[in-house]
Design a protein around this motif. Structure first.
Motif, PDB file in Angstrom:
ATOM      1  N   TRP A  97     -54.242  21.601  10.883  1.00  0.00           N
ATOM      2  CA  TRP A  97     -52.828  21.892  10.647  1.00  0.00           C
ATOM      3  C   TRP A  97     -52.571  22.459   9.267  1.00  0.00           C
ATOM      4  CZ3 TRP A  97     -48.321  22.893  12.504  1.00  0.00           C
ATOM      5  CH2 TRP A  97     -47.128  22.507  11.887  1.00  0.00           C
ATOM      6  N   ILE A  98     -53.224  21.939   8.250  1.00  0.00           N
ATOM      7  CA  ILE A  98     -53.014  22.242   6.814  1.00  0.00           C
ATOM      8  C   ILE A  98     -51.529  22.441   6.484  1.00  0.00           C
ATOM      9  CG2 ILE A  98     -55.331  23.106   6.382  1.00  0.00           C
ATOM     10  CD1 ILE A  98     -54.206  25.958   6.442  1.00  0.00           C
ATOM     11  N   GLY A  99     -50.743  21.492   6.923  1.00  0.00           N
ATOM     12  CA  GLY A  99     -49.328  21.487   6.586  1.00  0.00           C
ATOM     13  C   GLY A  99     -48.524  22.602   7.215  1.00  0.00           C
ATOM     14  N   GLY A 100     -49.053  23.203   8.276  1.00  0.00           N
ATOM     15  CA  GLY A 100     -48.342  24.300   8.917  1.00  0.00           C
ATOM     16  C   GLY A 100     -48.359  25.580   8.113  1.00  0.00           C
ATOM     17  N   SER A 391     -51.978  10.242  14.696  1.00  0.00           N
ATOM     18  CA  SER A 391     -53.110  11.098  14.336  1.00  0.00           C
ATOM     19  C   SER A 391     -53.771  10.509  13.102  1.00  0.00           C
ATOM     20  CB  SER A 391     -52.626  12.517  14.038  1.00  0.00           C
ATOM     21  OG  SER A 391     -53.587  13.262  13.325  1.00  0.00           O
ATOM     22  N   GLY A 392     -55.095  10.646  13.003  1.00  0.00           N
ATOM     23  CA  GLY A 392     -55.770  10.276  11.773  1.00  0.00           C
ATOM     24  C   GLY A 392     -55.431  11.258  10.672  1.00  0.00           C
ATOM     25  N   GLY A 393     -55.680  10.870   9.427  1.00  0.00           N
ATOM     26  CA  GLY A 393     -55.317  11.699   8.296  1.00  0.00           C
ATOM     27  C   GLY A 393     -56.494  12.422   7.673  1.00  0.00           C
ATOM     28  N   GLY A 394     -56.179  13.392   6.801  1.00  0.00           N
ATOM     29  CA  GLY A 394     -57.208  14.131   6.100  1.00  0.00           C
ATOM     30  C   GLY A 394     -57.426  15.519   6.649  1.00  0.00           C
ATOM     31  N   SER A 395     -58.592  16.073   6.375  1.00  0.00           N
ATOM     32  CA  SER A 395     -58.872  17.469   6.682  1.00  0.00           C
ATOM     33  C   SER A 395     -59.017  17.750   8.164  1.00  0.00           C
ATOM     34  CB  SER A 395     -60.147  17.912   5.961  1.00  0.00           C
ATOM     35  OG  SER A 395     -61.257  17.118   6.360  1.00  0.00           O
ATOM     36  N   ALA A 420     -50.001  15.245   1.008  1.00  0.00           N
ATOM     37  CA  ALA A 420     -49.593  15.455   2.396  1.00  0.00           C
ATOM     38  C   ALA A 420     -50.740  15.266   3.376  1.00  0.00           C
ATOM     39  CB  ALA A 420     -49.009  16.857   2.560  1.00  0.00           C
ATOM     40  N   PHE A 421     -51.971  15.396   2.887  1.00  0.00           N
ATOM     41  CA  PHE A 421     -53.119  15.175   3.763  1.00  0.00           C
ATOM     42  C   PHE A 421     -53.154  13.746   4.294  1.00  0.00           C
ATOM     43  CE2 PHE A 421     -54.814  19.087   2.070  1.00  0.00           C
ATOM     44  CZ  PHE A 421     -55.641  19.548   3.088  1.00  0.00           C
ATOM     45  N   PHE A 422     -52.519  12.809   3.572  1.00  0.00           N
ATOM     46  CA  PHE A 422     -52.629  11.404   3.922  1.00  0.00           C
ATOM     47  C   PHE A 422     -51.387  10.842   4.593  1.00  0.00           C
ATOM     48  CE2 PHE A 422     -54.833  12.306  -0.115  1.00  0.00           C
ATOM     49  CZ  PHE A 422     -56.107  12.354   0.419  1.00  0.00           C
ATOM     50  N   ASP A 423     -50.330  11.644   4.707  1.00  0.00           N
ATOM     51  CA  ASP A 423     -49.134  11.167   5.390  1.00  0.00           C
ATOM     52  C   ASP A 423     -49.472  10.765   6.823  1.00  0.00           C
ATOM     53  OD1 ASP A 423     -47.688  11.723   3.144  1.00  0.00           O
ATOM     54  OD2 ASP A 423     -46.816  13.585   3.903  1.00  0.00           O
ATOM     55  N   GLN A 473     -56.083   5.338   9.923  1.00  0.00           N
ATOM     56  CA  GLN A 473     -57.261   5.681   9.133  1.00  0.00           C
ATOM     57  C   GLN A 473     -57.117   7.112   8.634  1.00  0.00           C
ATOM     58  OE1 GLN A 473     -60.826   5.104  11.491  1.00  0.00           O
ATOM     59  NE2 GLN A 473     -60.993   2.963  10.892  1.00  0.00           N
ATOM     60  N   THR A 474     -57.678   7.369   7.451  1.00  0.00           N
ATOM     61  CA  THR A 474     -57.621   8.713   6.886  1.00  0.00           C
ATOM     62  C   THR A 474     -58.821   8.960   5.998  1.00  0.00           C
ATOM     63  OG1 THR A 474     -56.367  10.236   5.478  1.00  0.00           O
ATOM     64  CG2 THR A 474     -56.206   7.902   4.953  1.00  0.00           C
ATOM     65  N   GLU A 475     -59.262  10.197   5.972  1.00  0.00           N
ATOM     66  CA  GLU A 475     -60.255  10.626   4.996  1.00  0.00           C
ATOM     67  C   GLU A 475     -59.750  10.269   3.607  1.00  0.00           C
ATOM     68  OE1 GLU A 475     -62.202  14.794   3.288  1.00  0.00           O
ATOM     69  OE2 GLU A 475     -60.851  14.839   5.016  1.00  0.00           O
ATOM     70  N   GLY A 476     -60.660   9.869   2.737  1.00  0.00           N
ATOM     71  CA  GLY A 476     -60.301   9.573   1.358  1.00  0.00           C
ATOM     72  C   GLY A 476     -60.101   8.105   1.059  1.00  0.00           C
ATOM     73  N   PHE A 477     -59.807   7.298   2.089  1.00  0.00           N
ATOM     74  CA  PHE A 477     -59.517   5.882   1.870  1.00  0.00           C
ATOM     75  C   PHE A 477     -60.086   5.048   3.012  1.00  0.00           C
ATOM     76  CE2 PHE A 477     -56.200   8.398  -0.078  1.00  0.00           C
ATOM     77  CZ  PHE A 477     -56.138   7.891  -1.362  1.00  0.00           C
ATOM     78  N   ASP A 478     -60.731   3.970   2.674  1.00  0.00           N
ATOM     79  CA  ASP A 478     -61.205   3.028   3.690  1.00  0.00           C
ATOM     80  C   ASP A 478     -60.117   1.997   3.979  1.00  0.00           C
ATOM     81  OD1 ASP A 478     -63.856   4.115   3.864  1.00  0.00           O
ATOM     82  OD2 ASP A 478     -64.303   3.165   1.944  1.00  0.00           O
ATOM     83  N   VAL A 479     -60.232   1.359   5.139  1.00  0.00           N
ATOM     84  CA  VAL A 479     -59.324   0.249   5.418  1.00  0.00           C
ATOM     85  C   VAL A 479     -59.948  -1.023   4.842  1.00  0.00           C
ATOM     86  CG1 VAL A 479     -58.316   1.308   7.474  1.00  0.00           C
ATOM     87  CG2 VAL A 479     -60.343  -0.126   7.720  1.00  0.00           C
ATOM     88  N   PRO A 480     -59.136  -1.925   4.298  1.00  0.00           N
ATOM     89  CA  PRO A 480     -59.700  -3.091   3.604  1.00  0.00           C
ATOM     90  C   PRO A 480     -60.300  -4.135   4.533  1.00  0.00           C
ATOM     91  CG  PRO A 480     -57.307  -3.199   3.631  1.00  0.00           C
ATOM     92  CD  PRO A 480     -57.675  -1.861   4.174  1.00  0.00           C
TER      93      PRO A 480
END
Length: 741
Positions: A97-100, A391-395, A420-423, A473-480
């Motif tokens: 998507w890259i933010g449309g 949807s999952g987040g990231g690239s 915005a990649f993580f919204d 879940q999203t790229e860049g961050f793990d769940v605790p």
């Protein structure tokens, strides 16, 4: 629906002399010949140009290169030699998507875990063809797809992108996706070579693992996938492995990939994963997303080195040939992609089928499912089910033309343009709407679930309660941890106490704990179900489709069952998308604890009972598999058995064949699987060819298959095994490329 007739496991065994003769008679690869011819006509400036990829997104102060379209990356072409530019898009789950930024969207396939849960290579290949087709319509000729990293830790923020925890399943399905994409004359990567275990400290963490364990697990997944699909490119990972960064590891990129496996395509870096010019000598062919690195190492520095140092000059020629090879082999210049506003005409249909086959029925007490269309009244609760599916987040995020149904900001403080990649975003496929359409005149009420007391009152007045629970879940961050966030476990418990006919629909990236499991009537794992997720969930709930998904990953009862109950770095590393950490920060993760025994293998070794084991999945009908025989024949190790639908309705099931012991003792390995759709009472014969690498161990730079007795069993899942059969095999050896010595 066309099902795979036989899921073979690797190439059949052949004699060493036959392999030698075949190799000697093998004609020259025309794509390699053409690549060498073109490279010989290049200047060093042109060779260097192919090795430097620039990010093509307007984020974080980065400007889109001239000639690029909004996407992941761009490499200029060489018109005088008819070398096309490389226009790259992220695409594990669809054209991202890259933010449309392009002004259009694409068809979102369900998450990687949902695709893994289908256990259906034919369907995954169809999904790849759809993604490749849409990519061409948007002007791209390279897709950063093929995510097959094995799930060593379910808390990994990118778990949702990958296909599972087993090298055979991930390798076969990953190859199917690549084959589908490349059939559309679009280059596909496999990624991230070779381990991407977590996002915490991903740019500097060091994975400590011995070679044998690596060869028998993560590397084997890539080896199988490469053999079956010949991907045009591999993307190396961010993290270190036994010291060197993955994109600067001679062991990975040269010793294994080139010398052992004979790979002919090119290796691109992940975006921001290069730290020096010497990565070229280690085996990296292309610095990608180079603006995120500290320098354009494969630009002027590489050119100057090649002009003054014979080692760099020779290497630069190799790099250019490696990049040119898939251009000719895949044929991206034969029919250059042209930007249109169209999408693949069958995109929604394929996304729907993948979601249907990927949904896993985990519990169905009293056969409460499927619901009758005159089920009475239904209370639908939580999960933004009135708006869409997550949807999952990231690239890897994909959205349709109209963008997300809802967006929930995650990060705003210290915004660098990447927030915005993580919204949290939801696809425009509302389960509530689909349930209303499927249920006829049934009375439907909805509560958003913010207040457990309000939801419980609504549930108490309904005949059935359906709770939608989400984990982001999203790229860049793990769940605790593996709990459902935001008090959702308490919400489910309250609803279940108010209504014994409570059905839970999980929309998660990976495994979660279920403290309320005994108190609910049914549980569906729907993952992130993509562009048609709401419709697929309703189809399963009301029996339009019988569930056939099986877990591609183990659901632990708690994090205490994991090899590392505490995620490495969780108490020392500050979460960050770019993952650079503090200057000089280090993080070591010991993966020798489980070695090659990932997921169900670890659980078998420790004699743990999972909450839900790898391979688990219920149906609205019943199946039996019997008559297993395993024999050594001249064409290889062959297994035969019979699958039968013993129920009263049509459905599909996955037969799973496991090695359970060898001459060295007990060890569990998935060595084959087959998915079949069968009418009520129908049976079918299945034959499999077993890859000897799955029976052996990596020793002395090759595969050793010990002589002796091997035991196998068919399983409904990794913990529910049937009758054991044995076969005696002679000792044998395979070289590093899997060929008999």
């Amino acid at each position: 629906m066309e099902w795979l007739k036989t899921t073979a496991i690797g190439a059949l065994l052949t004699t060493a002399s036959a392999c030698t003769t075949a190799y000697a008679q093998k004609p020259a690869d025309p794509s390699a010949v053409k690549a060498a011819e073109t490279e010989s006509q290049m200047t060093n400036e042109e060779r260097t140009q192919l090795t430097l990829g620039l990010m093509a997104m307007e984020f974080g102060g980065v400007k889109k290169p001239e000639g690029a379209i909004p996407g992941a990356g761009y490499v200029p072409g060489i018109p005088r030699l008819s070398v096309p530019p490389l226009r790259e898009s992220d695409a594990s789950l669809g054209v991202t998507w890259i933010g449309g930024a392009r002004g259009d969207g694409a068809t979102a396939l369900p998450s990687g875990t949902a695709q893994g849960a289908t256990w259906n290579p034919d369907l995954i290949e169809q999904g790849g063809r759809m993604i490749g087709s849409e990519a061409r319509m948007k002007g791209f000729n390279v897709l950063l797809a093929g995510g097959i990293n094995l799930m060593r830790d379910p808390r990994n923020g990118r778990t949702f992108e990958y296909l599972g925890e087993d090298p055979l399943l991930s390798g076969i399905l990953g190859a199917a996706a690549v084959n589908g994409i490349q059939s559309q004359k679009v280059i596909s990567t496999l990624k991230h070579f070779a381990i991407n275990p977590q996002e915490t400290g991903r740019h500097f963490m060091n994975v400590e693992i011995d070679e044998a364990s690596l060869r028998e697990s993560d590397l084997l997944a890539f080896e199988i996938a490469i053999e079956r699909s010949n991907p045009g490119s591999l993307m190396c990972a961010y993290n270190r492995i036994n010291g060197p960064l993955s994109c600067g590891s001679q062991f990975l990129l040269t010793d294994v990939l080139r010398d052992d496996w004979g790979y002919k395509g090119f290796v691109m870096s992940d975006w921001g994963a290069v730290e020096g010019l010497d990565f070229a000598l280690a085996g990296l062919d292309q610095q990608s997303g180079a603006q995120l690195d500290e320098g354009l190492f494969f630009g002027t520095p590489l050119l100057e080195a090649a002009n003054s140092d014979p080692a760099y000059q020779e290497r630069l020629g190799q790099m250019a040939r490696n990049i040119l090879y898939p251009m000719y082999n895949v044929g991206i210049g034969d029919q250059p992609p042209a930007k249109t506003d169209a999408e693949a005409p069958d995109g929604g249909e394929i996304a729907l089928q993948v979601a249907q086959e990927g949904i896993v029925l985990l519990k169905n007490a009293g056969d409460i499912l499927p619901l009758a269309k005159d089920a009475g009244s239904i209370a639908v609760i939580g999960g933004f089910a009135d708006a869409g599916t997550p949807s999952g987040g990231g690239s890897s995020r994909v959205m349709g033309d109209d963008g997300p149904a809802i967006t929930i900001p995650v990060i705003r403080a210290g915004d660098t343009g990447f927030s915005a990649f993580f919204d949290r975003m939801y696809h425009r496929s509302a389960p509530l709407t689909a349930i209303q359409e499927a249920s006829g005149d049934t009375a439907i009420t909805f509560r958003d679930g913010r207040y457990a007391s309000e939801a419980a009152r609504a549930a108490s007045k309904a005949d059935v309660a359906i709770v939608f629970a989400t984990q982001y879940q999203t790229e860049g961050f793990d769940v605790p941890d593996l709990t459902l966030p935001g008090g959702q476990d308490d919400l489910i418990a309250a609803v279940a106490a108010a209504n014994p006919n409570t059905i839970v629909v999980l929309e998660t990236g990976g495994p979660v704990e279920m403290p309320w499991l005994d108190d609910v009537a049914a549980v569906l794992e729907a993952w992130y179900p993509g562009a048609k997720g709401g419709e697929a969930i309703a189809d399963i709930l009301f029996g339009e489709v019988s569930p056939s998904g099986h877990l591609p990953i183990t659901f632990p009862a708690s994090v205490d069952q994991l090899p590392r109950p505490q995620l490495p770095g969780s108490d020392t590393v500050e979460p960050s998308f770019l993952g650079s950490g503090k200057p000089g920060q280090t993080l070591d993760a010991d993966y020798s604890i489980e070695g090659s025994d990932i997921g169900y293998r670890w659980f078998a070794r420790q004699n743990y009972k999972a909450l839900f084991p790898f391979g688990f999945g219920l149906s609205y009908t019943s199946f039996e598999n019997d008559g297993l025989s395993v024999a050594r024949k001249k064409e290889g190790i062959i297994a035969n058995f019979r699958m039968q639908n013993t129920g009263e309705t049509a459905g599909a099931d996955v037969a799973q064949l496991y090695l359970i012991s060898g001459p060295g003792g007990n060890k569990q390995r998935l060595v084959g699987f087959a998915k079949r759709e069968l009418a009520a009472g129908e049976s079918t014969a299945v034959e499999m060819s077993l890859d000897p690498r799955l029976l052996g161990e990596w020793q002395n730079d090759g595969w050793t298959i010990a002589g002796g007795t091997y035991a196998f069993a068919l399983g409904k899942d990794a913990e529910t095994l049937g009758e054991v059969v044995t076969v005696t095999l002679p000792a044998s050896r395979l070289n590093a490329s899997g060929k008999p010595e």
